[in-house]
Design a protein around this motif. Sequence first.
Motif, PDB file in Angstrom:
ATOM      1  N   MET A   1      -5.119  10.926  26.476  1.00  0.00           N
ATOM      2  CA  MET A   1      -6.199  10.141  27.095  1.00  0.00           C
ATOM      3  C   MET A   1      -6.489  10.633  28.509  1.00  0.00           C
ATOM      4  SD  MET A   1      -6.492   6.001  27.595  1.00  0.00           S
ATOM      5  CE  MET A   1      -7.980   5.297  28.283  1.00  0.00           C
ATOM      6  N   ASP A   3      -6.410  13.695  29.531  1.00  0.00           N
ATOM      7  CA  ASP A   3      -7.285  14.868  29.454  1.00  0.00           C
ATOM      8  C   ASP A   3      -8.737  14.452  29.244  1.00  0.00           C
ATOM      9  OD1 ASP A   3      -5.078  16.470  29.773  1.00  0.00           O
ATOM     10  OD2 ASP A   3      -4.799  16.847  27.615  1.00  0.00           O
ATOM     11  N   ARG A   4      -8.955  13.447  28.409  1.00  0.00           N
ATOM     12  CA  ARG A   4     -10.328  12.980  28.164  1.00  0.00           C
ATOM     13  C   ARG A   4     -10.941  12.415  29.436  1.00  0.00           C
ATOM     14  NH1 ARG A   4     -10.214   8.704  23.795  1.00  0.00           N
ATOM     15  NH2 ARG A   4     -12.441   8.677  24.292  1.00  0.00           N
ATOM     16  N   ILE A   5     -10.151  11.669  30.206  1.00  0.00           N
ATOM     17  CA  ILE A   5     -10.672  11.088  31.448  1.00  0.00           C
ATOM     18  C   ILE A   5     -11.056  12.187  32.424  1.00  0.00           C
ATOM     19  CG2 ILE A   5     -10.088   9.668  33.457  1.00  0.00           C
ATOM     20  CD1 ILE A   5      -8.252   8.017  31.636  1.00  0.00           C
ATOM     21  N   THR A   7     -11.894  15.194  31.741  1.00  0.00           N
ATOM     22  CA  THR A   7     -13.089  15.889  31.234  1.00  0.00           C
ATOM     23  C   THR A   7     -14.358  15.123  31.592  1.00  0.00           C
ATOM     24  OG1 THR A   7     -11.852  16.829  29.374  1.00  0.00           O
ATOM     25  CG2 THR A   7     -14.247  16.715  29.153  1.00  0.00           C
ATOM     26  N   ILE A   8     -14.308  13.794  31.441  1.00  0.00           N
ATOM     27  CA  ILE A   8     -15.485  12.972  31.746  1.00  0.00           C
ATOM     28  C   ILE A   8     -15.746  12.947  33.247  1.00  0.00           C
ATOM     29  CG2 ILE A   8     -16.432  10.633  31.634  1.00  0.00           C
ATOM     30  CD1 ILE A   8     -14.948  10.266  29.000  1.00  0.00           C
ATOM     31  N   GLU A  11     -17.735  15.865  33.907  1.00  0.00           N
ATOM     32  CA  GLU A  11     -19.103  15.656  33.420  1.00  0.00           C
ATOM     33  C   GLU A  11     -19.913  14.848  34.439  1.00  0.00           C
ATOM     34  OE1 GLU A  11     -19.260  13.810  29.628  1.00  0.00           O
ATOM     35  OE2 GLU A  11     -18.016  15.314  28.628  1.00  0.00           O
ATOM     36  N   LYS A  36     -19.222   5.632  27.753  1.00  0.00           N
ATOM     37  CA  LYS A  36     -17.926   6.305  27.606  1.00  0.00           C
ATOM     38  C   LYS A  36     -16.831   5.613  28.418  1.00  0.00           C
ATOM     39  CE  LYS A  36     -19.552  10.973  26.478  1.00  0.00           C
ATOM     40  NZ  LYS A  36     -19.461  12.413  26.823  1.00  0.00           N
ATOM     41  N   LEU A  40     -13.255   3.901  27.189  1.00  0.00           N
ATOM     42  CA  LEU A  40     -11.939   4.274  27.711  1.00  0.00           C
ATOM     43  C   LEU A  40     -11.147   3.039  28.148  1.00  0.00           C
ATOM     44  CD1 LEU A  40     -12.860   7.456  29.799  1.00  0.00           C
ATOM     45  CD2 LEU A  40     -11.499   7.378  27.695  1.00  0.00           C
ATOM     46  N   GLU A  43      -9.717   1.469  25.151  1.00  0.00           N
ATOM     47  CA  GLU A  43      -8.589   2.251  24.636  1.00  0.00           C
ATOM     48  C   GLU A  43      -7.362   2.132  25.551  1.00  0.00           C
ATOM     49  OE1 GLU A  43      -7.618   6.943  23.649  1.00  0.00           O
ATOM     50  OE2 GLU A  43      -9.728   6.244  23.698  1.00  0.00           O
TER      51      GLU A  43
END
Length: 335
Positions: A1, A3-5, A7-8, A11, A36, A40, A43
């Motif tokens: 999770m 890594d996703r944060i 990445t965003i 962005e 998004k 998060l 999640e």
Amino acid sequence: MRDRIETIIKEVEGFSAKTKENAEEFRLKYLSRKGKISELFDEFKTVSPELKKDVGQLLNRLKISAQEKLDHFKGDGNENETSSGSDLTMPSPDWRGSRHPISIVRKNILDIFGRLGFTVEEGPEIEDDWHNFTALNFPEDHPARDMQDTFFLGDNIALRTHTSSVQVRILEKTAPPVRIMMPGRVYRNEAISARAHCFFHQVEGLYVDKNVSFADLKQTLLYFAQEMFGEETKIRLRPSYFPFTEPSAEMDISCTICAGKGCAVCKHSGWVEILGCGMVDPSVLKNCKVDPEVYSGFAFGMGIERITMLKYGVNDLRLFSENDAKFLSQFESEI
């Protein structure tokens, strides 16, 4: 999770908006309820306890960064749009709005009596038989109890036909002296016309104390009439009948249209009726557990629409409830 944060976050930092449409696209994509960042946060509830602190800090950083970015977009948009004179989000010019004439006159009435020490009390629009009729000395066979005048909602429950019901509620729980004004909307089953409606607004006054006299009532109403309609206004009291006052009277003022000389509005009499009044009937005081041997009082009531029609020269009662913008825009408010 994590890594996703991250990445965003990249962005968000790399997103650019040149138009309001781009800014709205950014908001929907990242900051809306289905964006998004919201996903998060949903999640985040499943993250293990040992990771929550680090992940939570990173997630908050993302949210703050996105909000600052959106604020920046809006700031740029405002600057660009202002130069063209078409930004609908900017404060409007100093255009004063309109206040409804009923609201204006209601406030004027309450302000005048407020200078005499009257306070404001309000009550429910749905009333029981006791407060609306019985406690106010209405006989069982009084016409006002009939379906043709009252909107009944069930056994002994109806839309109130006057704000006098409030005075019963106040006297039941407050020991004299009592000096109150009771504004509100009331309902009667009448045909709608230029001079009548099935709902309208009333304001009633009540003063109960030791040694209150009819002379006190007269001087109070004279003060009100001259404050509302001008110092040259005259009043006259004519004997009348109301179940809850004895003696009772109706009060006329010298016509504000023709200055008492006679016109169509006053039916060439020079006088216009504006309210009913009288000394509170001892039976009403007894019903409210007030000793009529010790206390006396006066009461009066007026239709706000009637006062408004006289003050502004309006000849059709229906205009007050039709939401005609052209009509309402004529009344400029000072508050």
